[in-house]
Motif scaffolding. Structure first.
Motif, PDB file in Angstrom:
ATOM      1  N   ASP A  57       0.808  -1.221   0.000  1.00 39.04           N
ATOM      2  CA  ASP A  57       0.000   0.000   0.000  1.00 39.04           C
ATOM      3  C   ASP A  57       0.840   1.269   0.000  1.00 39.04           C
ATOM      4  O   ASP A  57       0.283   2.376   0.028  1.00 39.04           O
ATOM      5  N   GLY A  58       2.168   1.130   0.018  1.00 37.29           N
ATOM      6  CA  GLY A  58       3.034   2.300  -0.062  1.00 37.29           C
ATOM      7  C   GLY A  58       3.443   2.869   1.270  1.00 37.29           C
ATOM      8  O   GLY A  58       3.944   4.005   1.324  1.00 37.29           O
ATOM      9  N   CYS A  59       3.280   2.113   2.349  1.00 35.40           N
ATOM     10  CA  CYS A  59       3.633   2.609   3.681  1.00 35.40           C
ATOM     11  C   CYS A  59       5.136   2.467   3.897  1.00 35.40           C
ATOM     12  O   CYS A  59       5.748   1.451   3.531  1.00 35.40           O
ATOM     13  N   GLY A  60       5.772   3.485   4.487  1.00 35.44           N
ATOM     14  CA  GLY A  60       7.198   3.434   4.799  1.00 35.44           C
ATOM     15  C   GLY A  60       7.472   2.514   5.972  1.00 35.44           C
ATOM     16  O   GLY A  60       6.557   2.045   6.665  1.00 35.44           O
ATOM     17  N   GLU A  61       8.761   2.288   6.235  1.00 33.25           N
ATOM     18  CA  GLU A  61       9.132   1.344   7.287  1.00 33.25           C
ATOM     19  C   GLU A  61       8.726   1.853   8.660  1.00 33.25           C
ATOM     20  O   GLU A  61       8.202   1.098   9.482  1.00 33.25           O
ATOM     21  N   PHE A  62       8.956   3.135   8.942  1.00 33.64           N
ATOM     22  CA  PHE A  62       8.512   3.670  10.228  1.00 33.64           C
ATOM     23  C   PHE A  62       6.995   3.709  10.292  1.00 33.64           C
ATOM     24  O   PHE A  62       6.404   3.495  11.356  1.00 33.64           O
ATOM     25  N   GLY A  63       6.347   3.990   9.167  1.00 40.13           N
ATOM     26  CA  GLY A  63       4.886   3.969   9.149  1.00 40.13           C
ATOM     27  C   GLY A  63       4.341   2.580   9.414  1.00 40.13           C
ATOM     28  O   GLY A  63       3.292   2.437  10.062  1.00 40.13           O
ATOM     29  N   ILE A  64       5.047   1.543   8.945  1.00 42.95           N
ATOM     30  CA  ILE A  64       4.623   0.170   9.252  1.00 42.95           C
ATOM     31  C   ILE A  64       4.692  -0.081  10.748  1.00 42.95           C
ATOM     32  O   ILE A  64       3.783  -0.661  11.339  1.00 42.95           O
ATOM     33  N   PHE A  65       5.776   0.380  11.356  1.00 46.23           N
ATOM     34  CA  PHE A  65       5.897   0.199  12.806  1.00 46.23           C
ATOM     35  C   PHE A  65       4.812   0.971  13.549  1.00 46.23           C
ATOM     36  O   PHE A  65       4.194   0.448  14.475  1.00 46.23           O
ATOM     37  N   TRP A  66       4.585   2.215  13.146  1.00 44.70           N
ATOM     38  CA  TRP A  66       3.681   3.081  13.901  1.00 44.70           C
ATOM     39  C   TRP A  66       2.210   2.727  13.668  1.00 44.70           C
ATOM     40  O   TRP A  66       1.423   2.760  14.612  1.00 44.70           O
ATOM     41  N   ARG A  67       1.853   2.360  12.423  1.00 47.19           N
ATOM     42  CA  ARG A  67       0.444   2.161  12.100  1.00 47.19           C
ATOM     43  C   ARG A  67       0.015   0.700  12.139  1.00 47.19           C
ATOM     44  O   ARG A  67      -1.170   0.420  12.316  1.00 47.19           O
ATOM     45  N   VAL A  68       0.957  -0.215  11.978  1.00 44.37           N
ATOM     46  CA  VAL A  68       0.594  -1.631  11.907  1.00 44.37           C
ATOM     47  C   VAL A  68       1.065  -2.392  13.145  1.00 44.37           C
ATOM     48  O   VAL A  68       0.278  -3.056  13.820  1.00 44.37           O
ATOM     49  N   VAL A  69       2.342  -2.283  13.452  1.00 45.89           N
ATOM     50  CA  VAL A  69       2.917  -3.083  14.541  1.00 45.89           C
ATOM     51  C   VAL A  69       2.482  -2.560  15.905  1.00 45.89           C
ATOM     52  O   VAL A  69       2.086  -3.337  16.784  1.00 45.89           O
ATOM     53  N   LEU A  70       2.557  -1.258  16.097  1.00 51.42           N
ATOM     54  CA  LEU A  70       2.282  -0.692  17.416  1.00 51.42           C
ATOM     55  C   LEU A  70       0.881  -1.005  17.932  1.00 51.42           C
ATOM     56  O   LEU A  70       0.732  -1.378  19.108  1.00 51.42           O
ATOM     57  N   PRO A  71      -0.187  -0.893  17.125  1.00 49.82           N
ATOM     58  CA  PRO A  71      -1.508  -1.272  17.660  1.00 49.82           C
ATOM     59  C   PRO A  71      -1.618  -2.746  18.032  1.00 49.82           C
ATOM     60  O   PRO A  71      -2.363  -3.093  18.948  1.00 49.82           O
ATOM     61  N   VAL A  72      -0.865  -3.611  17.352  1.00 52.52           N
ATOM     62  CA  VAL A  72      -0.942  -5.043  17.647  1.00 52.52           C
ATOM     63  C   VAL A  72      -0.237  -5.382  18.953  1.00 52.52           C
ATOM     64  O   VAL A  72      -0.667  -6.261  19.695  1.00 52.52           O
ATOM     65  N   ILE A  73       0.850  -4.690  19.252  1.00 52.43           N
ATOM     66  CA  ILE A  73       1.670  -5.045  20.422  1.00 52.43           C
ATOM     67  C   ILE A  73       1.304  -4.237  21.663  1.00 52.43           C
ATOM     68  O   ILE A  73       2.074  -4.224  22.628  1.00 52.43           O
ATOM     69  N   ARG A  74       0.164  -3.594  21.665  1.00 51.86           N
ATOM     70  CA  ARG A  74      -0.206  -2.769  22.825  1.00 51.86           C
ATOM     71  C   ARG A  74      -0.240  -3.541  24.146  1.00 51.86           C
ATOM     72  O   ARG A  74       0.205  -3.023  25.168  1.00 51.86           O
ATOM     73  N   PRO A  75      -0.765  -4.771  24.195  1.00 52.44           N
ATOM     74  CA  PRO A  75      -0.722  -5.489  25.485  1.00 52.44           C
ATOM     75  C   PRO A  75       0.699  -5.699  26.002  1.00 52.44           C
ATOM     76  O   PRO A  75       0.973  -5.484  27.187  1.00 52.44           O
ATOM     77  N   GLY A  76       1.617  -6.111  25.118  1.00 59.18           N
ATOM     78  CA  GLY A  76       2.995  -6.286  25.550  1.00 59.18           C
ATOM     79  C   GLY A  76       3.642  -4.970  25.939  1.00 59.18           C
ATOM     80  O   GLY A  76       4.427  -4.908  26.889  1.00 59.18           O
ATOM     81  N   LEU A  77       3.309  -3.904  25.223  1.00 57.92           N
ATOM     82  CA  LEU A  77       3.853  -2.587  25.550  1.00 57.92           C
ATOM     83  C   LEU A  77       3.321  -2.094  26.890  1.00 57.92           C
ATOM     84  O   LEU A  77       4.045  -1.448  27.659  1.00 57.92           O
TER      85      LEU A  77
END
Length: 304
Positions: free
Chosen positions: A194-214
């Motif tokens: 979809d054209g998302c950058g690497e930091f955008g992948i972390f911020w928009r995709v990974v971060l919401p998934v790992i909220r319990p661990g965070l």
């Protein structure tokens, strides 16, 4: 006729087959529940005793430590403690260090863990192994080198010295790597398409998934920074930069120095009052974030 006579008993036998009963989960044994209850009482009894004794007259704490007479409860120990001990500045310094150092840990540790979990680069395993080896080093071994470094930088008795050393520790990186490893690679690939950058992948995709661990890491980080004593007592020798734990460690000297004729009972009463005040923030935090902490522990146990 022969066919019907052969199939009839078979149909009846299948229909008559009883359905296996559903097994209910076994309940914990009464002995186990009793043991856990006694263990809980054993852990909480000293805490309740300290909280209640802080409201008793100082002499009564020494004379009859296990008695609790509600008619004698007062706030004298708390009022005297706030007058004799700079606990307000201790809370302020701890709050500043906690806010900035915690933010650094919770932002940069997941970024480093994301790189170790989802990217392949040269000497990746070697670098990660080196990070894990630092977990084996006792804190006391690092104090002298860090103190000499802070002296050369001119950071002794400053917030920089209290915040930056250990802000991104190996345990936080390891914890978040275990959590991020469970994130499907397909989500990351779809974001790249979809054209998302690497930091955008972390911020928009990974971060919401790992909220319990965070969230679990946040609770542990706050507790570690709040209870840290060894490094602050070495690097922050002035009263203006002393954190809460350093203030509590010098509480007896502050009381005897600010009050003429302060005896053992007075010091004990004010010490219990100060300990109760210091306990309240962590107690409220753990009760409020208990569910997130448990979910974070489970999320951090994922095998990477």
């Amino acid at each position: 006729m022969s066919t019907s006579t052969l199939t009839q008993p078979t149909f009846q036998s299948v229909a008559a087959t009883p359905t296996p009963p559903t097994r209910s989960r076994p309940r914990p044994a009464i002995a186990s529940q009793l043991f856990l209850a006694l263990l809980t009482i054993g852990f909480l009894a000293p805490v309740f005793w300290a909280l209640l004794s802080a409201f008793k007259p100082a002499n009564e704490i020494i004379r009859s430590p296990l008695s609790f007479d509600p008619s004698t409860f007062n706030l004298d120990n708390y009022l005297a403690m706030f007058h004799d001990v700079p606990i307000g500045s201790g809370f302020l310094n701890t709050g500043i260090v906690l806010l900035i150092k915690g933010a650094i840990t919770l932002f940069f540790a997941p970024l480093a863990a994301f790189a170790f979990a989802k990217y392949n680069f040269a000497a990746k395993n070697l670098i990660f192994g080196t990070v894990l080896i630092t977990l084996m080093l006792p804190t006391i071994v690092l104090i002298i080198p860090l103190l000499l470094e802070m002296k050369e930088l001119g950071w002794v008795n400053t917030y920089q010295a209290l915040i930056l050393p250990g802000a991104i520790d190996a345990f936080a990186i390891f914890w978040m790597r275990q959590v991020i490893s469970a994130v499907p690679d397909e989500l990351l690939d779809a974001a790249r398409v979809d054209g998302c950058g690497e930091f955008g992948i972390f911020w928009r995709v990974v971060l919401p998934v790992i909220r319990p661990g965070l969230a679990g890491l946040a609770v542990l980080t706050i507790m570690n920074i709040y209870n840290d004593f060894v490094w602050p007592v070495v690097i922050a020798s002035s009263d203006q930069m002393a954190t809460l734990q350093v203030v509590l460690s010098t509480l007896a000297q502050n009381i005897t120095g600010n009050r003429i004729g302060a005896d053992y009972a007075t010091v004990t009463g004010e010490l219990l009052a100060a300990s109760s005040v210091a306990l309240i923030p962590l107690l409220v935090l753990f009760i409020a974030l208990q569910r997130h902490f448990i979910n974070g522990i489970l999320a951090g146990s994922v095998k990477g």
